[in-house]
Scaffold this motif. Structure first.
Motif, PDB file in Angstrom:
ATOM      1  N   ASN A 139      -0.236  -3.649  10.609  1.00 20.39           N
ATOM      2  CA  ASN A 139       1.131  -3.162  10.454  1.00 20.39           C
ATOM      3  C   ASN A 139       1.140  -1.642  10.591  1.00 20.39           C
ATOM      4  OD1 ASN A 139       0.423  -1.969   7.989  1.00 20.39           O
ATOM      5  ND2 ASN A 139       1.246  -3.641   6.769  1.00 20.39           N
ATOM      6  N   PRO A 140       2.306  -1.015  10.739  1.00 21.00           N
ATOM      7  CA  PRO A 140       2.373   0.433  10.978  1.00 21.00           C
ATOM      8  C   PRO A 140       1.822   1.257   9.817  1.00 21.00           C
ATOM      9  CG  PRO A 140       4.573  -0.551  10.950  1.00 21.00           C
ATOM     10  CD  PRO A 140       3.601  -1.649  10.778  1.00 21.00           C
ATOM     11  N   PHE A 141       1.663   0.627   8.651  1.00 26.96           N
ATOM     12  CA  PHE A 141       1.176   1.363   7.488  1.00 26.96           C
ATOM     13  C   PHE A 141      -0.326   1.213   7.297  1.00 26.96           C
ATOM     14  CE2 PHE A 141       5.538  -0.035   6.708  1.00 26.96           C
ATOM     15  CZ  PHE A 141       6.148   1.208   6.734  1.00 26.96           C
ATOM     16  N   GLY A 142      -0.974   0.487   8.197  1.00 29.61           N
ATOM     17  CA  GLY A 142      -2.412   0.312   8.113  1.00 29.61           C
ATOM     18  C   GLY A 142      -2.790  -0.900   7.287  1.00 29.61           C
ATOM     19  N   VAL A 143      -4.052  -1.071   7.076  1.00 27.16           N
ATOM     20  CA  VAL A 143      -4.577  -2.200   6.321  1.00 27.16           C
ATOM     21  C   VAL A 143      -5.044  -1.662   4.972  1.00 27.16           C
ATOM     22  CG1 VAL A 143      -6.351  -3.963   6.251  1.00 27.16           C
ATOM     23  CG2 VAL A 143      -5.270  -3.384   8.412  1.00 27.16           C
ATOM     24  N   SER A 144      -4.678  -2.363   3.904  1.00 29.76           N
ATOM     25  CA  SER A 144      -5.062  -1.902   2.584  1.00 29.76           C
ATOM     26  C   SER A 144      -6.169  -2.756   2.006  1.00 29.76           C
ATOM     27  CB  SER A 144      -3.857  -1.906   1.665  1.00 29.76           C
ATOM     28  OG  SER A 144      -3.284  -3.193   1.613  1.00 29.76           O
ATOM     29  N   SER A 145      -7.353  -2.229   1.880  1.00 28.66           N
ATOM     30  CA  SER A 145      -8.487  -2.804   1.163  1.00 28.66           C
ATOM     31  C   SER A 145      -8.975  -4.154   1.647  1.00 28.66           C
ATOM     32  CB  SER A 145      -8.136  -2.939  -0.327  1.00 28.66           C
ATOM     33  OG  SER A 145      -7.690  -1.735  -0.841  1.00 28.66           O
ATOM     34  N   PHE A 146      -8.634  -4.602   2.802  1.00 26.25           N
ATOM     35  CA  PHE A 146      -8.979  -5.962   3.256  1.00 26.25           C
ATOM     36  C   PHE A 146      -9.887  -5.810   4.406  1.00 26.25           C
ATOM     37  CE2 PHE A 146      -7.510 -10.251   2.512  1.00 26.25           C
ATOM     38  CZ  PHE A 146      -7.731 -10.911   3.675  1.00 26.25           C
ATOM     39  N   PHE A 155      -1.455 -10.646   3.443  1.00 25.88           N
ATOM     40  CA  PHE A 155      -2.372 -11.646   2.910  1.00 25.88           C
ATOM     41  C   PHE A 155      -3.030 -11.071   1.669  1.00 25.88           C
ATOM     42  CE2 PHE A 155      -1.774 -12.626   7.295  1.00 25.88           C
ATOM     43  CZ  PHE A 155      -1.871 -14.000   7.399  1.00 25.88           C
ATOM     44  N   SER A 156      -2.958 -11.806   0.569  1.00 31.78           N
ATOM     45  CA  SER A 156      -3.520 -11.336  -0.693  1.00 31.78           C
ATOM     46  C   SER A 156      -4.703 -12.201  -1.105  1.00 31.78           C
ATOM     47  CB  SER A 156      -2.452 -11.379  -1.791  1.00 31.78           C
ATOM     48  OG  SER A 156      -3.023 -11.068  -3.039  1.00 31.78           O
ATOM     49  N   VAL A 157      -5.760 -11.532  -1.576  1.00 26.81           N
ATOM     50  CA  VAL A 157      -6.919 -12.226  -2.137  1.00 26.81           C
ATOM     51  C   VAL A 157      -6.970 -12.007  -3.653  1.00 26.81           C
ATOM     52  CG1 VAL A 157      -8.247 -12.181  -0.001  1.00 26.81           C
ATOM     53  CG2 VAL A 157      -8.496 -10.308  -1.648  1.00 26.81           C
ATOM     54  N   GLY A 158      -5.875 -11.591  -4.202  1.00 28.37           N
ATOM     55  CA  GLY A 158      -5.778 -11.364  -5.640  1.00 28.37           C
ATOM     56  C   GLY A 158      -5.941  -9.903  -6.000  1.00 28.37           C
ATOM     57  N   ILE A 159      -7.103  -9.327  -5.691  1.00 26.55           N
ATOM     58  CA  ILE A 159      -7.384  -7.933  -6.041  1.00 26.55           C
ATOM     59  C   ILE A 159      -7.061  -6.970  -4.908  1.00 26.55           C
ATOM     60  CG2 ILE A 159      -9.159  -8.517  -7.740  1.00 26.55           C
ATOM     61  CD1 ILE A 159     -11.236  -7.886  -5.520  1.00 26.55           C
ATOM     62  N   ALA A 160      -6.857  -7.485  -3.737  1.00 22.91           N
ATOM     63  CA  ALA A 160      -6.590  -6.647  -2.564  1.00 22.91           C
ATOM     64  C   ALA A 160      -5.712  -7.434  -1.592  1.00 22.91           C
ATOM     65  CB  ALA A 160      -7.896  -6.248  -1.888  1.00 22.91           C
TER      66      ALA A 160
END
Length: 173
Positions: A166-173, A129-134
């Motif tokens: 996911n197995p790679f973790g959550v990025s900036s969200f 899921f993308s919010v544009g910047i993250a």
């Protein structure tokens, strides 16, 4: 063949024709039943839980992928206590296989701010899921059922089921 016989033949032919046309139009209508918004999501390789319960209808231009989905009103709920989501009565965007883009009408609360979810990509067994910047990735398993407005995924006993990343973790969200 007399005049009366010809008239009877025309009448029988006309009635037969009307019955045939009537039955064909009813058959055609039954075969043209429009799939639900949830079934349409599945055709594009998305789980049904991307949309909340209560979608009343949708429009889709299959040539461009442009769509609109309709709810009876705004819809808000929390997931895992930390993700607050808000759906407007109309959700718009473009759909293609494994991708929802240029989304309008879906927001997530990050810290103290509401931001638009603008894109959802399916990558194997994950949705990003993308919010544009993250962006943030979650397992598709989290979206097997539709959340319900007001209470999310666990409306029976008032608590929310854990969301798996996911197995790679959550990025900036």
């Amino acid at each position: 063949m007399g005049f009366l016989d010809a008239l009877k033949s025309i009448a029988v032919s006309s009635i037969t024709y009307l019955i045939l046309i009537s039955s064909l139009s009813q058959t055609s209508y039954a075969n043209d039943d429009k799939p639900t918004a949830y079934e349409m999501l599945q055709r594009y390789n998305f789980p049904i839980g991307v949309l909340p319960k209560g979608v009343t209808g949708y429009d889709l231009d299959e040539s461009t992928g442009k769509f609109s989905a309709y709810l009876n009103g705004s819809c808000a709920f929390s997931l895992e206590g930390s993700y607050q989501l808000n759906y407007k009565p109309t959700i718009k965007g473009y759909v293609s296989n494994g991708k929802l883009s240029k989304l309008e009408g879906v927001k997530v609360k990050l810290f103290f701010f509401w931001v638009d979810i603008v894109e959802v990509d399916r990558n194997g067994d994950d949705l990003e899921f993308s919010v544009g910047i993250a962006s943030a990735g979650f397992s598709v398993d989290n979206f097997e059922e539709c959340p319900q407005c007001g209470c999310g995924l666990d409306c029976v006993n008032g608590r929310v089921r854990n969301v798996r990343t996911n197995p790679f973790g959550v990025s900036s969200f």
